[in-house]
Structures are given as C-alpha cells and as structure tokens.
Write a protein that holds these residues in place. Structure first.
Motif, mmCIF file in Angstrom:
data_model
loop_
_atom_site.group_PDB
_atom_site.id
_atom_site.type_symbol
_atom_site.label_atom_id
_atom_site.label_comp_id
_atom_site.label_asym_id
_atom_site.label_seq_id
_atom_site.Cartn_x
_atom_site.Cartn_y
_atom_site.Cartn_z
ATOM 1 N N THR A 1 8.535 7.479 -8.250
ATOM 2 C CA THR A 1 7.119 7.115 -8.219
ATOM 3 C C THR A 1 6.960 5.622 -8.446
ATOM 4 O O THR A 1 7.581 5.064 -9.364
ATOM 5 N N LYS B 1 3.948 2.687 -9.015
ATOM 6 C CA LYS B 1 2.535 2.459 -9.289
ATOM 7 C C LYS B 1 2.281 0.958 -9.408
ATOM 8 O O LYS B 1 3.005 0.260 -10.126
ATOM 9 N N ARG C 1 -0.566 -2.141 -10.148
ATOM 10 C CA ARG C 1 -1.853 -2.438 -10.774
ATOM 11 C C ARG C 1 -1.992 -3.945 -10.930
ATOM 12 O O ARG C 1 -0.978 -4.662 -10.965
ATOM 13 N N THR D 1 5.292 -0.390 -11.657
ATOM 14 C CA THR D 1 6.063 0.504 -12.526
ATOM 15 C C THR D 1 6.878 1.451 -11.659
ATOM 16 O O THR D 1 6.329 2.093 -10.751
#
Length: 274
Positions: free
Chosen positions: A143, A145, A147, A10
């Motif tokens: 940012t 991220k 996962r 993301t």
C-alpha cells in the motif's frame, strides 16, 4: 516552501513469514536440558525457498523507497520531492507488479506446500499454524499513501484566535523538526558514501565491489531533487562527489587514480563533515 516542493509518502508491505513459534517443542527442549527461557523454537511452515522471492521483493521495495525519499516522521512517512514523483511511482509500481505476481504464484502453490510440510514436520505439524487457502493471498500486499506536507496557513478550524495561533505554531514546529530530520538523513547519506570511498581507497590491498562507485553515482543522480531545502553546500558537495565517479577497474589497477580519488574523498569529508 517545502510543502510546495515535496509530499509525504508511506509504504506499507504485508507478508506472511512462513514461520511459527512452537511452544510445545520449546518446552520439550528446555526439559531435555533442564533450563527455562533459554530460547524459542521457530519452525518453518513451508519450504523457505518457496517464500524467498517474496522476501527478496519486500527488500527491493523498501530499498527503492528509502533511496528515493528522505526520513520525515515517526509514522513511516517519508519526504518525496515533487520532481521525483514520476520516477518514483514508475519504479515502485514496477516492483509492486512483480511482488503481486510472485504472491499470486505462491498462493497457487500454497496447498501443495502445505501438504509437503505436513509430511516433513511430522509430529510438529499443526493445522492451526496455517492460514486457509482462501485467505493466504490476502496476507501479501503493498500500500502506498501520499499526503501533503502540513502547512500552518491552511489551518482553518474555528477554535478562537489564541488557540488557532498555538496550533499553527505547533504545526510549524513539527514541520521544522521533520525538515531537519530529512536534511540530516540526506547529509548522512552523503557522508557515508564518501567515507566508504575514502576508507576503501586508503590501502592498495583493500578489496571492493563495483557498488562502491555505483552507490556514489546513484546518490549524485538524486541529490539535485532531494535538495528541496535549496542548500548551497549540498549543491557544492554534489558537484565535488562527481569527481569520485571513476571506473572501479581504474581504482583497482591504477595507483595514481586511486590516490587522487582517496585525496578527493578525504577533502570532501574534511571540508563539509568534520
């Protein structure tokens, strides 16, 4: 399994637009013209040239992110093939570093830009529209991220066998829906770039930029990694798309090359996308 070949990434970009809605001026304009709800007056809080670089870099970050990932969920998560992880992180980090340097530069010049705006905007200047000098730098940031893709077999919460089975089925259904979304994204990209080649080479008088072929080249280079689904048609289309990688000048100057390229592009569309 797709969870062994890819991950979810993301990207979030925060910026300050340098614009603000002026309710007072909007009402004045409406009163002068005897109307209501006719529009909104948005004023430039600083010279837009000063913020142009931040806008450009935000676009470059998103473009790189989208080019190297596939659509996945409704929360801006995108599928990143594991085989592209190092190229992706290297490329995105270079852009992030550039973005951060530009943000530092803007924050340094911000007090002077604010003083210039106070003079330029005159009666429209409102101090409340401006973040403080201490907080303006924090308006800009990037940012990332990462996962893993959900795996129904990893669900370990003790909620009883029946509930556990239902939750696992739900996870599997979500992953299947997202996988279909990612595959369709990849297929649409292939179709779009080939269709553009077919359309632009259909008429000798059509003009086009070198990017027509560059876009095909960029996609062909990432498709082998993007095809985490192991789809044989995608492999075949990728190979056939390589035949479209001709010199753009040849397309412009050589009728035979243009005709052959047009025929090949049409053939790919007919064979795989009709």
């Amino acid at each position: 399994m797709i969870n062994e070949k890819a991950m979810i990434v993301t990207l979030t970009i925060s910026t300050w637009s340098g614009k603000a809605f002026d309710r007072k001026v909007t009402k004045e304009v409406e009163a002068a013209h005897g109307t209501t709800n006719a529009g909104r007056f948005n004023k430039n809080l600083v010279a837009q040239d000063a913020i142009k670089e931040m806008t450009r870099l935000s676009g470059a970050l998103r473009q790189f992110h989208y080019a190297n990932t596939l659509a996945w969920d409704d929360n801006n998560g995108r599928l990143l093939p594991g085989s592209r992880y190092f190229d992706y992180t290297k490329g995105i980090q270079a852009l992030v570093d550039e973005f951060e340097r530009a943000a530092d530069s803007f924050a340094t010049s911000y007090p002077e830009l604010r003083r210039e705006a106070e003079i330029k905007l005159n009666g429209m200047f409102n101090p409340a529209d401006y973040p403080s000098t201490d907080t303006i730098r924090g308006k800009f940031g990037v940012t990332l991220k990462f996962r893993p893709v959900q795996d129904a077999d990893d669900f370990r919460v003790n909620v009883g066998k029946e509930a556990e089975d239902e939750i696992r089925k739900s996870i599997m259904a979500d992953v299947k829906a997202s996988s279909d979304k990612a595959f369709n994204d990849m297929a649409e990209r292939m179709k779009d770039v080939v269709a553009k080649v077919a359309e632009r080479t259909s008429d000798p008088d059509n003009k086009f930029h070198d990017s027509l072929i560059e876009n095909v080249k960029e996609l062909v280079n990432v498709l082998p990694d993007m095809n985490v689904f192991g789809n044989k048609d995608v492999d075949r289309i990728t190979q056939e798309m390589r035949e479209l990688l001709v010199n753009p000048d040849s397309l412009r100057k050589n009728d035979l090359v243009r005709a052959k390229t047009h025929t090949k592009a049409k053939q790919i569309l007919q064979d795989y996308f009709v």
